[in-house]
Design a protein around this motif. Structure first.
Motif, PDB file in Angstrom:
ATOM      1  N   THR A 677       0.847  -1.184   0.000  1.00 47.20           N
ATOM      2  CA  THR A 677       0.000   0.000   0.000  1.00 47.20           C
ATOM      3  C   THR A 677       0.883   1.234   0.000  1.00 47.20           C
ATOM      4  N   ASP A 678       0.532   2.189  -0.887  1.00 48.03           N
ATOM      5  CA  ASP A 678       1.345   3.404  -0.949  1.00 48.03           C
ATOM      6  C   ASP A 678       0.548   4.658  -0.592  1.00 48.03           C
ATOM      7  N   GLY A 679      -0.591   4.483   0.042  1.00 49.25           N
ATOM      8  CA  GLY A 679      -1.397   5.632   0.414  1.00 49.25           C
ATOM      9  C   GLY A 679      -2.539   5.873  -0.548  1.00 49.25           C
ATOM     10  N   ARG A 680      -2.319   5.541  -1.835  1.00 51.47           N
ATOM     11  CA  ARG A 680      -3.378   5.724  -2.829  1.00 51.47           C
ATOM     12  C   ARG A 680      -3.835   4.401  -3.422  1.00 51.47           C
ATOM     13  N   ASN A 681      -2.951   3.437  -3.463  1.00 52.67           N
ATOM     14  CA  ASN A 681      -3.261   2.173  -4.122  1.00 52.67           C
ATOM     15  C   ASN A 681      -2.831   1.000  -3.263  1.00 52.67           C
ATOM     16  N   ASN A 682      -3.591  -0.085  -3.389  1.00 49.11           N
ATOM     17  CA  ASN A 682      -3.243  -1.326  -2.721  1.00 49.11           C
ATOM     18  C   ASN A 682      -2.983  -2.386  -3.783  1.00 49.11           C
ATOM     19  N   HIS A 683      -1.857  -3.083  -3.674  1.00 48.69           N
ATOM     20  CA  HIS A 683      -1.482  -4.100  -4.652  1.00 48.69           C
ATOM     21  C   HIS A 683      -1.277  -5.409  -3.902  1.00 48.69           C
ATOM     22  N   SER A 684      -1.999  -6.453  -4.339  1.00 52.08           N
ATOM     23  CA  SER A 684      -1.977  -7.726  -3.628  1.00 52.08           C
ATOM     24  C   SER A 684      -1.306  -8.811  -4.456  1.00 52.08           C
ATOM     25  N   PHE A 685      -0.527  -9.646  -3.795  1.00 52.19           N
ATOM     26  CA  PHE A 685       0.113 -10.801  -4.421  1.00 52.19           C
ATOM     27  C   PHE A 685      -0.180 -12.015  -3.551  1.00 52.19           C
ATOM     28  N   THR A 686      -0.429 -13.146  -4.182  1.00 46.87           N
ATOM     29  CA  THR A 686      -0.597 -14.374  -3.412  1.00 46.87           C
ATOM     30  C   THR A 686       0.781 -14.985  -3.169  1.00 46.87           C
ATOM     31  N   TRP A 687       0.796 -16.065  -2.392  1.00 49.51           N
ATOM     32  CA  TRP A 687       2.042 -16.793  -2.157  1.00 49.51           C
ATOM     33  C   TRP A 687       2.351 -17.727  -3.322  1.00 49.51           C
ATOM     34  N   GLY A 688       1.514 -17.735  -4.362  1.00 46.61           N
ATOM     35  CA  GLY A 688       1.638 -18.711  -5.426  1.00 46.61           C
ATOM     36  C   GLY A 688       2.632 -18.403  -6.514  1.00 46.61           C
ATOM     37  N   ALA A 689       3.395 -17.320  -6.416  1.00 49.28           N
ATOM     38  CA  ALA A 689       4.363 -16.981  -7.466  1.00 49.28           C
ATOM     39  C   ALA A 689       5.570 -16.287  -6.853  1.00 49.28           C
ATOM     40  N   THR A 690       6.691 -16.413  -7.519  1.00 49.37           N
ATOM     41  CA  THR A 690       7.912 -15.702  -7.113  1.00 49.37           C
ATOM     42  C   THR A 690       7.929 -14.340  -7.782  1.00 49.37           C
ATOM     43  N   ALA A 691       8.211 -13.294  -7.014  1.00 52.43           N
ATOM     44  CA  ALA A 691       8.150 -11.941  -7.575  1.00 52.43           C
ATOM     45  C   ALA A 691       9.159 -11.034  -6.897  1.00 52.43           C
ATOM     46  N   ASP A 692       9.598 -10.008  -7.639  1.00 51.31           N
ATOM     47  CA  ASP A 692      10.437  -8.933  -7.107  1.00 51.31           C
ATOM     48  C   ASP A 692       9.784  -7.614  -7.477  1.00 51.31           C
ATOM     49  N   ILE A 693       9.539  -6.783  -6.465  1.00 49.83           N
ATOM     50  CA  ILE A 693       8.915  -5.486  -6.692  1.00 49.83           C
ATOM     51  C   ILE A 693       9.780  -4.421  -6.048  1.00 49.83           C
ATOM     52  N   THR A 694      10.092  -3.374  -6.798  1.00 52.95           N
ATOM     53  CA  THR A 694      10.898  -2.278  -6.267  1.00 52.95           C
ATOM     54  C   THR A 694      10.178  -0.961  -6.471  1.00 52.95           C
ATOM     55  N   GLN A 695      10.041  -0.200  -5.400  1.00 54.37           N
ATOM     56  CA  GLN A 695       9.503   1.151  -5.523  1.00 54.37           C
ATOM     57  C   GLN A 695      10.316   2.073  -4.637  1.00 54.37           C
ATOM     58  N   ASP A 696      10.904   3.067  -5.287  1.00 59.56           N
ATOM     59  CA  ASP A 696      11.749   4.016  -4.562  1.00 59.56           C
ATOM     60  C   ASP A 696      12.779   3.252  -3.726  1.00 59.56           C
ATOM     61  N   ARG A 697      12.755   3.444  -2.414  1.00 61.75           N
ATOM     62  CA  ARG A 697      13.776   2.831  -1.556  1.00 61.75           C
ATOM     63  C   ARG A 697      13.287   1.578  -0.840  1.00 61.75           C
ATOM     64  N   VAL A 698      12.227   0.990  -1.365  1.00 59.77           N
ATOM     65  CA  VAL A 698      11.674  -0.218  -0.748  1.00 59.77           C
ATOM     66  C   VAL A 698      11.671  -1.347  -1.765  1.00 59.77           C
ATOM     67  N   LYS A 699      12.116  -2.510  -1.351  1.00 61.46           N
ATOM     68  CA  LYS A 699      12.168  -3.671  -2.233  1.00 61.46           C
ATOM     69  C   LYS A 699      11.487  -4.851  -1.551  1.00 61.46           C
ATOM     70  N   VAL A 700      10.636  -5.558  -2.306  1.00 63.25           N
ATOM     71  CA  VAL A 700       9.954  -6.744  -1.798  1.00 63.25           C
ATOM     72  C   VAL A 700      10.312  -7.913  -2.699  1.00 63.25           C
ATOM     73  N   SER A 701      10.793  -8.986  -2.107  1.00 67.71           N
ATOM     74  CA  SER A 701      11.102 -10.208  -2.850  1.00 67.71           C
ATOM     75  C   SER A 701      10.270 -11.346  -2.279  1.00 67.71           C
ATOM     76  N   ILE A 702       9.452 -11.954  -3.132  1.00 68.38           N
ATOM     77  CA  ILE A 702       8.571 -13.050  -2.718  1.00 68.38           C
ATOM     78  C   ILE A 702       9.107 -14.350  -3.316  1.00 68.38           C
ATOM     79  N   VAL A 703       9.335 -15.343  -2.488  1.00 67.99           N
ATOM     80  CA  VAL A 703       9.696 -16.677  -2.957  1.00 67.99           C
ATOM     81  C   VAL A 703       8.461 -17.551  -2.790  1.00 67.99           C
ATOM     82  N   LYS A 704       8.031 -18.149  -3.869  1.00 72.50           N
ATOM     83  CA  LYS A 704       6.772 -18.887  -3.909  1.00 72.50           C
ATOM     84  C   LYS A 704       6.603 -19.843  -2.735  1.00 72.50           C
ATOM     85  N   ASP A 705       5.477 -19.676  -2.028  1.00 72.81           N
ATOM     86  CA  ASP A 705       5.080 -20.576  -0.933  1.00 72.81           C
ATOM     87  C   ASP A 705       6.169 -20.752   0.115  1.00 72.81           C
TER      88      ASP A 705
END
Length: 841
Positions: A677-705
């Motif tokens: 959540t960035d104050g204006r938008n909410n973005h949801s990911f399940t545990w079912g996929a591996t993903a890397d998301i970077t915004q500004d100075r924050v990084k999220v890395s999801i390893v599936k399940d």
């Protein structure tokens, strides 16, 4: 009805649609008898969606079968002409465009009295997701009362069905008559009005069934990325509804939007020569301007488009438009160009020259005086889309709906790739934009391999966001599941791939730069359309009786000329997303049996210290609170499913939240999903996929399940592990483990149950002796001016082995860490997942 047609009886009228993974096969069957004393014509009239391909049509006329086959149009026409020359042409199947995004398939057969005819039409289409739903529409028009009237819609979605509804689009007369049954991945809708229920009134002999029957549904999915948009308005119109629609669009603008209006007839005028923010005052002024525009003849589309692009270029050069945002021109026109440059190919060429890669054009063609094909070509060539607007009472609603579909682009430059040698014949896999509530589909042929797993890799960009997503699927497992489903139709994947491919080739053909290129594309379309039996603009359906004694021809329609103009320019600030990575102070919480366990590693003292927190479900514990770095990490507790009376409720971490205050970004990890959540938008990911998301100075890395790593400003890291338990366990629930490394770079203001140990205290353990449990030693620990009785024990660390874990020996602090943590554990309870800890304790 005439006296003769009153003797026609429809015994049954049945429609069946089978939707499998968004791809739909529809069958329409009707049985009619000429019960009169004279020969007469019996017709079969069906409206189908414009995006659908007819795949077959058969007739049984008094036992004589007429069977259809798709052929190249010139071949089919020649065969039909030969039959007609011999007097063996039974009739012509009319297949024409209507005015409501439907096309009419119609045939008539002249038969003697007592004749019975059975009609059967098949067509296929890909469901398109718009504004968060797939909408399946069936136009029902039996023309009279039918003893056996039934509609069945079967849906099978392997990923799961999120919602199904049957809005009452046929009118109040049929309210509540559609019956719906659904499960996790299947749904069945039945509409089966009795003969009496079909009557317009109690004693009427006419049918009330005349309209569109609709089924809306959506599937379970991950939602990705954030919203971003810059846009502009440009228009020319004669219709009152267009004015109303444009005013509604202006109401949607916010201060983050920048826009202007270009009005064009024989002259071109700009409401503002520069883009202006969508403030209340500016929107009100723009509405007044639109209201006062008078139709004045002439249509100068070329000059209007040039002015719109110049405005966006100027704003971009001045830094008003973020280069990673989407800038849009919306062209609304109800006529062909009559002033200035009127050659369509020249206008297309001029526009292509000046449009930048970050600009997109969306075209709306109103009425029938505009060349819709031209509007569609220039939109497609410039990363946009086109929509035909019909001059009916709801024209303004049509414009509003289109605007709603394109006004929220979430991602740009989307690419979906597969490992080399794993797939072939992949459909379009590079997309310029992904809009909120829509869907992008990529299809291909899986190549033979020892592995049954297919991987895909998706990259995309938004305003300040970079997204990388990796998925995998066992396609043999999916095939086996599909084979067992009665709701599914055989061969849907092959037909879906062909459907998507043919539509993409038709779009490429309209933009082909040379005659040679166009011929090559045409041949590919013909080959696929004939192989997969699709009636397209280049093929026709030849319907032949046994031994080809009689023939009918079904030709696809040529779109009538449709569309003078309005357009819009503007820019909206792009939306942000978060990229967070995780660091560990070696905090681990949660075993299956007990309340949250904490393991604190003290590197200077070369020891691990453990303690439990004995709290209640729903409580939110502060783990790290660092106002200096602007970071807070909180965890919310969940309880076990049920316990015996008076038995203690075990608690676990069910949600871990990381909030980065400077960017207003929060990452919330639960056992079901990961939300950003960035104050204006909410973005949801399940545990079912591996993903890397970077915004500004924050990084999220999801390893599936498995785990989520959140890193903030390359200084603070949090790792969250997912622990699944047996779903039918009587008490245990899924829970989260938390690891925070001891080398996180906190500010001097850091605190919290874990954050306070960023400044490692002096610890001395002495007086080691036998405890009450002969297997566990006890000792005295001196820390923070306190002397505590501690027990030598062990806890599980699941970072390397998520199932069995590894033993970590530690000194256990009793009474919820009292004496080791500052104050009492209740001092660390906070009201919200983004709350900082009040200081001092």
């Amino acid at each position: 009805y005439s006296k003769e047609t009153c003797f026609l009886s429809i015994f049954h009228y049945k429609v069946e649609s089978r939707i499998t993974s968004r791809f739909c096969h529809t069958t329409v069957k009707s049985s009619v008898v000429n019960s009169g004393p004279n020969a007469q014509s019996i017709g079969f009239n069906v409206q189908i969606p414009k995006r659908a391909f007819i795949t077959n049509f058969t007739m049984n006329v008094n036992g004589i079968m007429f069977v259809g086959s798709v052929k190249e149009k010139t071949v089919a026409r020649n065969l039909y002409a030969q039959a007609r020359a011999r007097g063996k042409a039974a009739g012509l199947v009319r297949y024409r465009t209507t005015h409501n995004d439907m096309e009419t398939f119609k045939t008539e057969v002249h038969v003697p009295p007592g004749s019975k005819i059975e009609f059967e039409l098949h067509y296929q289409e890909m469901m398109q997701r718009k504004l968060g739903f797939y909408e399946h529409s069936l136009y029902l028009q039996p023309g009279r009362l039918v003893p056996q009237f039934q509609v069945d819609v079967y849906i099978y979605e392997p990923s799961g069905i999120a919602s199904v509804e049957t809005p009452n689009t046929l009118g109040e007369h049929f309210s509540g008559m559609a019956k719906l049954t659904s499960s996790k991945d299947k749904a069945h809708v039945v509409f089966k009005p009795s003969l009496q229920q079909q009557r317009k009134c109690e004693n009427c002999t006419t049918s009330a069934i005349d309209g569109i029957f609709t089924v809306k549904y959506d599937v379970l999915r991950d939602s990705n990325a954030g919203e971003l948009h810059y846009w502009s308005l440009l228009f020319h119109f004669k219709m009152k509804q267009t004015v109303e629609a444009m005013q509604t669009i202006l109401d949607d603008l916010t201060m983050d939007d920048y826009f202007s209006i270009v009005d064009f007839n024989h002259n071109v005028r700009c409401w503002s020569e520069e883009l202006v923010p969508g403030s209340t005052i500016q929107v009100a002024e723009a509405k007044k301007y639109i209201q006062n525009i008078k139709p004045n003849g002439g249509t100068n589309i070329n000059e209007a488009l040039m002015r719109a692009v110049q405005m966006l270029v100027k704003a971009s050069n001045q830094g008003m438009i973020d280069p990673r945002s989407v800038s849009m021109i919306m062209l609304v026109s109800d006529g062909d160009p009559t002033v200035g440059e009127i050659k369509l190919s020249a206008i297309q060429k001029n526009l292509k020259k000046v449009m930048r890669e970050e600009f997109s054009l969306f075209s709306l063609g109103i009425g029938f005086d505009v060349d819709y094909d031209f509007l569609e070509r220039i939109a497609m060539e410039n990363r946009g889309a086109a929509q035909r607007i019909y001059t009916s009472h709801d024209a303004s609603d049509q414009i509003r709906r289109f605007y709603s579909q394109v006004s929220s682009p979430l991602l740009r430059k989307i690419t979906v790739q597969f490992p080399e040698d794993s797939v072939s014949d992949v459909t379009q896999n590079h997309f310029d934009k992904y809009f909120s509530g829509s869907e992008l589909v990529v299809a291909g042929k899986v190549l033979p391999s020892e592995s049954t797993t297919l991987n895909s890799f998706t990259t995309a960009f938004a305003d300040r966001l970079d997204l990388s997503l990796q998925t995998e699927a066992d396609y043999l497992e999916l095939d086996a599941a599909l084979a067992q489903q009665q709701h599914a139709f055989t061969g849907f994947a092959r037909q879906m791939w062909a459907y998507i491919t043919v539509n993409q080739l038709l779009a490429e053909r309209s933009l082909a730069p040379t005659a040679g290129k166009k011929r090559k594309i045409t041949q590919r379309i013909l080959t696929l359309a004939v192989e997969h039996q699709f009636v397209t603009p280049l093929t026709a359906l030849l319907v032949e009786s046994e031994e080809a004694k009689e023939r009918l021809l079904a030709d696809s329609p040529k779109d009538p000329k449709q569309g003078s103009g309005m357009a819009a320019l503007g820019g909206r600030t792009p939306v942000q997303m978060v990229h967070i990575t995780v660091v560990c102070l070696c905090v681990f919480c949660g075993t299956v049996e007990n309340d949250p366990h904490f393991i604190v590693h003290l590197p200077k003292n070369n020891m691990d210290v453990c303690f439990n927190i004995d709290s209640e479900p729903g409580h939110i514990l502060n783990l790290v609170s660092d106002p200096g770095a602007g970071v807070v990490v909180n965890g919310q507790l969940v309880g076990s499913k049920r316990v015996e009376e008076k038995e203690k409720v075990n608690t676990y971490f069910g949600i871990i939240s990381v909030f980065y205050q400077p960017d207003g970004i929060r990452v919330s990890v639960s056992t079901d999903r990961i939300d950003l959540t960035d104050g204006r938008n909410n973005h949801s990911f399940t545990w079912g996929a591996t993903a890397d998301i970077t915004q500004d100075r924050v990084k999220v890395s999801i390893v599936k399940d498995s785990k989520v790593m959140v890193t903030v400003d390359d200084k603070i890291t949090v790792m969250v592990l997912l622990h699944r338990v047996w779903k039918k366990h009587p008490t245990h629930v899924d829970y989260l483990g938390l690891y925070i490394p001891s080398n996180n770079q906190y500010s001097s203001q850091a605190h919290g149950l874990i954050g306070q140990f960023g400044q490692e205290p002096e610890v001395r353990v002495f007086n080691l002796h036998q405890g009450a449990d002969p297997l566990k030693k006890e000792a005295t620990m001196e820390v923070k001016g306190n002397k505590l009785v501690v027990t030598r024990g062990w806890q599980k660390d699941y970072r390397r082995d998520n199932k069995r874990g590894s033993d970590v020996f530690c000194w256990f602090i009793h009474n919820s860490g009292k004496g080791f943590i500052d104050g009492h554990y209740t001092n660390y309870l906070v009201p919200r997942l983004d709350s900082f800890l009040p200081l001092p304790l």
